[in-house]
Design an enzyme around this catalytic site. Structure first.
Site, PDB file in Angstrom:
ATOM      1  N   PHE A 170       0.871  -1.172   0.000  1.00 13.24           N
ATOM      2  CA  PHE A 170       0.000   0.000   0.000  1.00 13.24           C
ATOM      3  C   PHE A 170       0.906   1.219   0.000  1.00 13.24           C
ATOM      4  CE2 PHE A 170      -2.454   3.442   1.826  1.00 13.24           C
ATOM      5  CZ  PHE A 170      -3.662   3.329   1.162  1.00 13.24           C
ATOM      6  N   ASP A 223       9.629   2.481   0.990  1.00 12.20           N
ATOM      7  CA  ASP A 223       8.449   3.146   1.541  1.00 12.20           C
ATOM      8  C   ASP A 223       8.425   2.896   3.041  1.00 12.20           C
ATOM      9  OD1 ASP A 223       5.930   3.831   2.505  1.00 12.20           O
ATOM     10  OD2 ASP A 223       4.854   3.098   0.745  1.00 12.20           O
ATOM     11  N   LYS A 244       3.443   9.972   8.422  1.00  9.42           N
ATOM     12  CA  LYS A 244       2.815   9.508   9.656  1.00  9.42           C
ATOM     13  C   LYS A 244       3.555  10.023  10.890  1.00  9.42           C
ATOM     14  CE  LYS A 244       0.404   5.481   7.731  1.00  9.42           C
ATOM     15  NZ  LYS A 244      -0.973   5.915   7.972  1.00  9.42           N
TER      16      LYS A 244
END
Length: 397
Positions: A129, A214, A243
């Site tokens: 994702f 990532d 995040k």
């Protein structure tokens, strides 16, 4: 009452009015132990005093000037990230998807600047994702997110997770880079073994490819290192983070070596809000805490305690729990019952978890979580598991 909001979220019937550390307080006054941390965002918990002071102080001075002018706190944050990592340069944005978009553009532009514009394709891994933009959806390749949004953005080739032969077969003369999460978050807390990460680095060097890591979910201390790839003793060419880097304030960053970023000249990429003074002040405050002596040791120690306690819980409830996965404070419980049902049962015990792929429930507590709070979480998980086990016994009778 009909909501004015676009119905793109299946929200739980619960709203919070304040938080402190690892705890949230609902409008009803009930306290919830937050082991979701806003999906790994609130790295230092709620209302951390150092972050509150940094944001408040900056808000009283300057919010936004745009990137037409120098932003000193951004220069400082970029230098600190470079000093603490493999990278030479940083690009600030607002989210993980934007950081991954920058990573994709950097990789493509690198080859174009080298006279090989045909090398634009990026190999990614099933279950990944990488974000919700059209390009990052295509990079992730999950049909449930892509369906209905028209033709998939070209340039991405997915291979099965852990299939080395399929990976080699996917690399061709148009391949520019490999893009991978060291631990798949949304994909079910599936870790890439250290030797495989080192193998990917060697493969990229051999084939003239860039390696994109990532670390939107795994970065900024979540696994007990500043970035998760450090456990493998290797480094990527490009890395995305978001995040936790803003501790709850919207912030993302794309880090790269100067060589990988050589095609990114003035005007080749940009952002209106990325790197704004508010975000930069908070990002620096987060690093003050995460890079302080002993902090990452704390994450490693508490993560080990949590994993050990979860292993004991799995042994006591083998019909509920199948496996414990992850590293540091990025932990997944592979379930034998529907994960959404178990997350709801935990919420009924005032413990907040996050569902993930592969029928996993994620435990993503703030990195400042205490051993006592881990104990409280285990008690609530046990209560939820006991309720499930009782229901399964009644159904079997």
């Amino acid at each position: 009452m009909t909501s004015a909001l676009l119905p793109t979220y299946a929200r739980a019937p619960l709203a919070f009015e304040r938080g402190e550390g690892a705890w949230l307080v609902a409008e009803s006054g009930e306290r919830y132990l937050d082991f979701g941390a806003g999906i790994a965002v609130n790295a230092l918990g709620h209302a951390h005093p150092h972050l509150v002071e940094a944001l408040t102080s900056q808000a009283q001075k300057l919010w936004h000037t745009s990137n037409l002018f120098q932003i000193p706190e951004g220069e400082r944050l970029g230098q600190r990230l470079v000093d603490a990592s493999f990278a030479d340069v940083a690009f600030f944005c607002n989210s993980g998807a934007e950081a991954n978009e920058a990573a994709i553009k950097i990789a493509r532009k690198y080859h174009a600047a080298a006279g090989q514009p045909e090398r634009y394709r990026i190999v990614t891994f099933e279950g990944a994702f990488h974000g919700r933009t059209l390009a990052t959806l295509a990079a992730g390749g999950q049909q449930k997110y892509i369906e209905g949004f028209g033709p998939k953005v070209d340039g991405f080739d997915q291979v099965p997770f852990g299939d080395h032969e399929a990976l080699l077969a996917a690399i061709g003369p148009e391949t520019a880079a490999l893009m991978i999460e060291p631990i798949q978050g949304e994909g079910g807390i599936r870790s890439v073994p250290p030797q495989c990460l080192r193998g990917l680095r060697a493969l990229c060097d051999e084939r003239g490819l860039l390696l994109i890591m990532d670390e939107v979910q795994t970065g900024v201390g979540r696994t007990g290192q500043l970035f998760a790839h450090e456990w493998a003793g290797m480094a990527p060419d490009i890395l995305s983070a978001a995040k936790g880097i803003g501790g709850g304030f919207p912030l993302g960053v794309c880090l790269a070596t100067r060589e990988a970023a050589r095609g990114m000249t003035a005007g080749s990429h940009g952002t209106t809000f990325g790197g704004n003074p508010l975000a930069m002040a908070v990002g620096n405050a987060v690093l003050d805490v995460v890079l302080a002596e002993g902090f990452l040791d704390h994450v490693q120690r508490i993560g080990l305690v949590l994993k050990q306690r979860l292993a004991g819980l799995k042994d006591r409830y083998p019909d509920i729990f199948e496996d414990v996965r992850g590293a540091g404070l990025l932990i997944g419980l592979k379930l034998r019952v529907p994960n959404t049902d178990f997350v709801a049962a935990a919420r009924a015990e005032h413990l907040l978890l996050i569902p993930a792929g592969d029928n996993v429930a994620r435990l993503l507590p703030p990195l400042i979580v205490t051993e006592a709070e881990v104990g409280a979480a285990i008690e609530r998980l046990e209560a939820a598991a006991s309720r499930f086990a009782s229901g399964m016994r009644r159904a079997a009778e």
